[in-house]
Scaffold this motif. Sequence first.
Motif, mmCIF file in Angstrom:
data_model
loop_
_atom_site.group_PDB
_atom_site.id
_atom_site.type_symbol
_atom_site.label_atom_id
_atom_site.label_comp_id
_atom_site.label_asym_id
_atom_site.label_seq_id
_atom_site.Cartn_x
_atom_site.Cartn_y
_atom_site.Cartn_z
ATOM 1 N N ASN A 159 1.023 -1.489 -0.216
ATOM 2 C CA ASN A 159 0.385 -0.097 -0.084
ATOM 3 C C ASN A 159 0.911 1.112 -0.004
ATOM 4 O O ASN A 159 0.820 2.187 -0.304
ATOM 5 N N PHE A 160 1.718 0.845 0.684
ATOM 6 C CA PHE A 160 2.750 2.815 0.445
ATOM 7 C C PHE A 160 2.320 3.293 0.639
ATOM 8 O O PHE A 160 1.829 4.267 0.586
ATOM 9 N N CYS A 161 1.235 3.505 2.610
ATOM 10 C CA CYS A 161 1.214 5.033 2.516
ATOM 11 C C CYS A 161 2.490 6.291 3.052
ATOM 12 O O CYS A 161 3.319 4.684 3.425
ATOM 13 N N TYR A 163 4.005 7.487 4.914
ATOM 14 C CA TYR A 163 3.511 7.628 6.780
ATOM 15 C C TYR A 163 4.812 6.482 6.695
ATOM 16 O O TYR A 163 5.781 5.870 7.896
ATOM 17 N N VAL A 166 6.743 0.037 6.862
ATOM 18 C CA VAL A 166 6.068 -1.243 6.282
ATOM 19 C C VAL A 166 6.937 -1.440 5.265
ATOM 20 O O VAL A 166 7.317 -2.848 4.729
ATOM 21 N N PRO A 167 6.793 -1.471 3.767
ATOM 22 C CA PRO A 167 6.352 -2.094 2.490
ATOM 23 C C PRO A 167 8.369 -1.730 2.665
ATOM 24 O O PRO A 167 9.023 -2.621 1.724
ATOM 25 N N GLN A 201 -0.480 -7.449 7.721
ATOM 26 C CA GLN A 201 -0.207 -6.343 8.311
ATOM 27 C C GLN A 201 -1.812 -5.339 6.869
ATOM 28 O O GLN A 201 -2.504 -4.783 7.733
ATOM 29 N N TYR A 239 -7.452 -3.572 6.190
ATOM 30 C CA TYR A 239 -7.854 -2.358 5.924
ATOM 31 C C TYR A 239 -9.361 -2.006 4.859
ATOM 32 O O TYR A 239 -9.708 -2.352 4.287
ATOM 33 N N ARG A 278 -3.626 7.117 1.311
ATOM 34 C CA ARG A 278 -4.533 6.011 2.113
ATOM 35 C C ARG A 278 -5.849 5.963 0.442
ATOM 36 O O ARG A 278 -6.520 6.998 0.606
HETATM 37 S S1 SF4 Z 1 1.185 -1.448 6.664
HETATM 38 FE FE1 SF4 Z 1 -0.579 -0.517 7.077
HETATM 39 S S2 SF4 Z 1 0.396 1.875 7.344
HETATM 40 FE FE2 SF4 Z 1 2.181 0.524 6.182
HETATM 41 S S3 SF4 Z 1 1.970 0.703 4.616
HETATM 42 FE FE3 SF4 Z 1 0.602 -0.498 4.500
HETATM 43 S S4 SF4 Z 1 -0.916 -0.770 4.613
HETATM 44 FE FE4 SF4 Z 1 -0.388 1.603 4.836
#
Ligand code: SF4
Length: 441
Positions: A159-161, A163, A166-167, A201, A239, A278
């Motif tokens: 998803n590459f939010c 902030y 995680v990715p 995630q 999500y 998002r």
């Molecule tokens: S782990 Fe969650 S917050 Fe982080 S990029 Fe993926 S969806 Fe977004």
Amino acid sequence: MKKVYIETMGCQMNKSDTERMLGILSHFDYVETKEPKDADLLMINTCSIRQLSEDKAYSAIGVWGKWKQNKPDLKIGFCGCVAQQKAENIFKRAHYVDFVLGTHHIYKLPEIIKRVENGEKVCECEESHKTEDEIAKNYEITRVKSVNAWIPITEGCNNFCTYCIVPYTRGRERSRSSEIILKEVKDALAQGYKEITLLGQNVDSYGKDFKDRNYRLADLLREINALDGYFRIRFVTSYPTDITDELIQTVIDCDKVCEYFHIPMQSGSSEVLKAMNRRYTKDTYGEIVKNVRSMVKDVTITSDFIAGFPGETEEQFVETLNAIDEFELDYSNTAAYSPREKTVAAKWVDKFIDEDEKVKRLKRLNDKVKENCLKSNKKFVGRTMEVLVENFENHKGKNVITGRTRNNKIVHIPCDTDRTGEFVKAKITGAKTWYLNGELL
Ligand code: SF4
């Protein structure tokens, strides 16, 4: 047997990785110790979600480095998300570390330890696009003693939010094979675990990457639900836009799947959500939550929020406080925004919110979460609920069992016998901010 101590920081995914590492090491003459000073091998499984967690990891191993001066055979491993991100740079900051192990290669641990014992310094942090199931199935998992078994079903995130680290630390999303997951569920049930939590995630996108079969989270839940015995099933984290009606219907149809959704909203402002990358607005999030509530009786919905995202105005922050009220969120995890290297938002330095202001917003956010949590808890006073007992302890001079309801509310019940691992019925007699009081029926 040699002794290993693993210090685990951060989220449930890290705790699950630690259980896997202990399982692997148990096949190679290592036994777990809870006393770091007794260990022959010290490992830290790090979290990089906030700068504070990263700083804590370095300060924890600083002490271990000093121990090594008097115990030269002591081996030290730096693992997890910070390791994945910083790789060889860890050796520059902490020269006494023997190996750096990222999140993608925990099954190489035996080979790494052998190399370290031969005097090599090892770093294994390349990104892998595969799950490690082929290797993993040879190893049992050493679960921490509890009634709940956490079983990862996806790793990574696409998803590459803007902030989120995680990715970059966990890589692209990979779904584990349903056969391996079912085997792990059956093993956990055979060992006496009473609650299975499927972990990822972005757990609702399970199976999207399967090229040769149409098999999703709903299918997996139905297969687990059909297994013999009485136990509970949960899944986190969802999500928002990946929650389908089919998934909600599965929760309703499957008696073992609990009435609980964790659906991070992150901000109540559509503009901030856009800046966060998002894929929903405040209104679409609200529709999803209302849909879940209208379909699933007694469901609780929890969320995550960030205070002080770059560029967030006072008005946008107030929209977040209002959203918590409007959508009646039962509980939320909160954090002040922390810039993470490599993420898009970390580059928006000119939009960073003043630290003092972030602290103030976080406090206001926490106050709102508290208020709503108490409101939510009060709804259950007078009800009879099933509680899975997780603990027995002496609380303020009285013997108490503590457990969770199906919808994830914590309940304290006076009781003189240890009922850990049992399902009990309790009448809810009172509500506090973070828990319910009950009495055994
Ligand atoms: S782990 Fe969650 S917050 Fe982080 S990029 Fe993926 S969806 Fe977004």
